[in-house]
Design a protein around this motif. Structure first.
Motif, short mmCIF file in Angstrom:
data_model
loop_
_atom_site.label_atom_id
_atom_site.label_comp_id
_atom_site.label_asym_id
_atom_site.label_seq_id
_atom_site.Cartn_x
_atom_site.Cartn_y
_atom_site.Cartn_z
N ARG A 18 0.80 -1.20 0.00
CA ARG A 18 0.00 0.00 0.00
C ARG A 18 0.85 1.27 0.00
O ARG A 18 2.02 1.23 0.35
N ALA A 19 0.20 2.37 -0.31
CA ALA A 19 0.91 3.66 -0.35
C ALA A 19 1.44 4.05 1.03
O ALA A 19 2.43 4.76 1.14
N ASP A 20 0.82 3.54 2.10
CA ASP A 20 1.31 3.86 3.45
C ASP A 20 2.42 2.92 3.89
O ASP A 20 2.85 2.94 5.05
N GLY A 21 2.92 2.09 2.95
CA GLY A 21 4.06 1.23 3.24
C GLY A 21 3.67 -0.12 3.83
O GLY A 21 4.53 -0.98 4.03
N LEU A 22 2.40 -0.33 4.10
CA LEU A 22 1.98 -1.62 4.68
C LEU A 22 1.73 -2.63 3.56
O LEU A 22 1.26 -2.27 2.48
N PHE A 23 2.05 -3.89 3.85
CA PHE A 23 1.75 -4.94 2.88
C PHE A 23 0.24 -5.16 2.86
O PHE A 23 -0.44 -5.04 3.89
N ALA A 24 -0.26 -5.50 1.69
CA ALA A 24 -1.71 -5.67 1.56
C ALA A 24 -2.13 -7.05 2.08
O ALA A 24 -1.37 -8.02 2.01
N TYR A 25 -3.36 -7.10 2.56
CA TYR A 25 -3.95 -8.36 3.05
C TYR A 25 -3.77 -9.49 2.04
O TYR A 25 -3.40 -10.61 2.42
N GLN A 26 -4.04 -9.22 0.75
CA GLN A 26 -4.00 -10.30 -0.26
C GLN A 26 -2.63 -10.98 -0.30
O GLN A 26 -2.55 -12.20 -0.47
N LEU A 27 -1.57 -10.19 -0.15
CA LEU A 27 -0.22 -10.77 -0.21
C LEU A 27 0.07 -11.51 1.09
O LEU A 27 0.53 -12.67 1.08
N ALA A 28 -0.20 -10.87 2.22
CA ALA A 28 0.13 -11.47 3.51
C ALA A 28 -0.61 -12.79 3.70
O ALA A 28 -0.05 -13.77 4.20
N VAL A 29 -1.86 -12.82 3.29
CA VAL A 29 -2.67 -14.01 3.57
C VAL A 29 -2.14 -15.22 2.80
O VAL A 29 -2.08 -16.33 3.34
#
Ligand code: GLU
Length: 309
Positions: free
Chosen positions: A172-183
């Protein structure tokens, strides 16, 4: 020993205590794992740090215990897994599957939306960033092909990711990994063979299958249990002010959860303790009998007159 290996999981986001909708997902996953003689893991999805509530993860674990839903092994915590997500993103970048995106929310405000109300990414940054634009997020390319999958409750489904989702965000733009990738990274890391979760995530499955395919990860078997709504038809959530699970009247909440899952206990179990109730359901659990239709939480019926579980 069970011939077919089974590892399931419950993956709550600790944005608050569990409500009746999350209980239904937890009970279904627990039952499916226990009926298969499998393992049932818990993963705290505290990826979206700003949305998490301090102390909620502990409260959730205590709630699971109180409802008799024991899990196996240590709890995996997503906020400690950034290195694994970064490695997966690197792999997507190296293969050319992921690309940087400069689009802001307001630039995409007029883009078409899918039936879930999500923006279908129009591909603005797909071939190159517009001149002078600064990369903010990372997206993964999707093919113009139908992703087909079998859901154990909803049957055979398919979705064309290019038409219905577009290239989607993995960081994401805020630097956090997205749910779809993490899951998908975590489901593979934990060896998850069976995913049982709420139907609000049904149409996330094709995105996850696409990522599993790109990353060479195994694809679990999916089952999406009915969404629970309030009387106004809204999904129970923190946003719709769903109340936390009751601490007393747990038997009634559990009985209601089983009814929503198409496994209402027979009359002779009225008054049975939690353990007896759960033992009965484990023996009678047939996931294909779980309805697809949403169920309405009926708080008026929640407290019962029987001694608490
Ligand atoms: N953390 C997600 C949620 O609480 C569930 C993710 C999943 O089960 O894949 O809605």
């Amino acid at each position: 020993m069970n011939a077919v290996p089974y590892i399931g999981r419950f993956a709550p986001s600790p944005t608050g205590p569990l409500h009746f909708g999350s209980l239904v997902a937890a009970v279904a996953g627990w039952l499916d794992a226990r009926a298969a003689g499998g393992r049932w893991l818990v993963r705290m999805e505290d990826l979206d740090r700003p949305r998490c509530e301090p102390g909620a993860a502990d409260i959730i674990l205590r709630q699971l215990e109180a409802y008799g839903l024991a899990w196996d092994g240590a709890v995996l915590v997503q906020s400690q897994r950034d290195d694994a997500y970064a490695a997966a993103l690197d792999a997507l970048k190296e293969s050319g599957a992921a690309y940087p995106c400069a689009c802001t929310r307001s630039q995409l405000a007029l883009a078409p939306r899918n039936h879930e109300g999500e923006i279908i990414y129009p591909g603005t940054c797909r071939n190159r960033l517009p001149a002078g634009a600064i990369a903010r997020a990372w997206r993964v390319r999707v093919p113009d092909l139908n992703v087909r999958f079998h859901d154990r409750i909803h049957g055979d489904l398919q979705q064309n990711l290019a038409h219905e989702v577009g290239d989607f965000i993995v960081k994401r733009a805020d630097g956090l990994f997205a749910y779809q990738l993490a899951v998908v990274v975590d489901d593979a890391f934990q060896g998850i063979t069976h995913v049982v979760r709420g139907a609000d995530l049904l149409w996330n499955t094709p995105r996850q299958i696409h990522l599993q395919t790109l990353l060479g990860l195994p694809i679990p078997v999916y089952a999406h249990v009915p969404l629970i709504t309030n009387a106004a038809g809204q999904k129970l959530s923190k946003q719709t002010l769903a109340p936390a699970l009751p601490e007393t009247g747990r038997r009634a909440a559990l009985t209601q959860a089983l009814a929503a899952l198409g496994h209402a206990p027979p009359a002779d179990l009225v008054g049975a303790g939690a353990e007896e109730l759960l033992t009965w359901v484990v023996a009678h659990w047939q996931i294909e009998n779980v309805p697809t239709r949403p169920a309405v939480a009926n708080p008026a019926q929640a407290p019962d007159n029987l001694p608490d579980l």
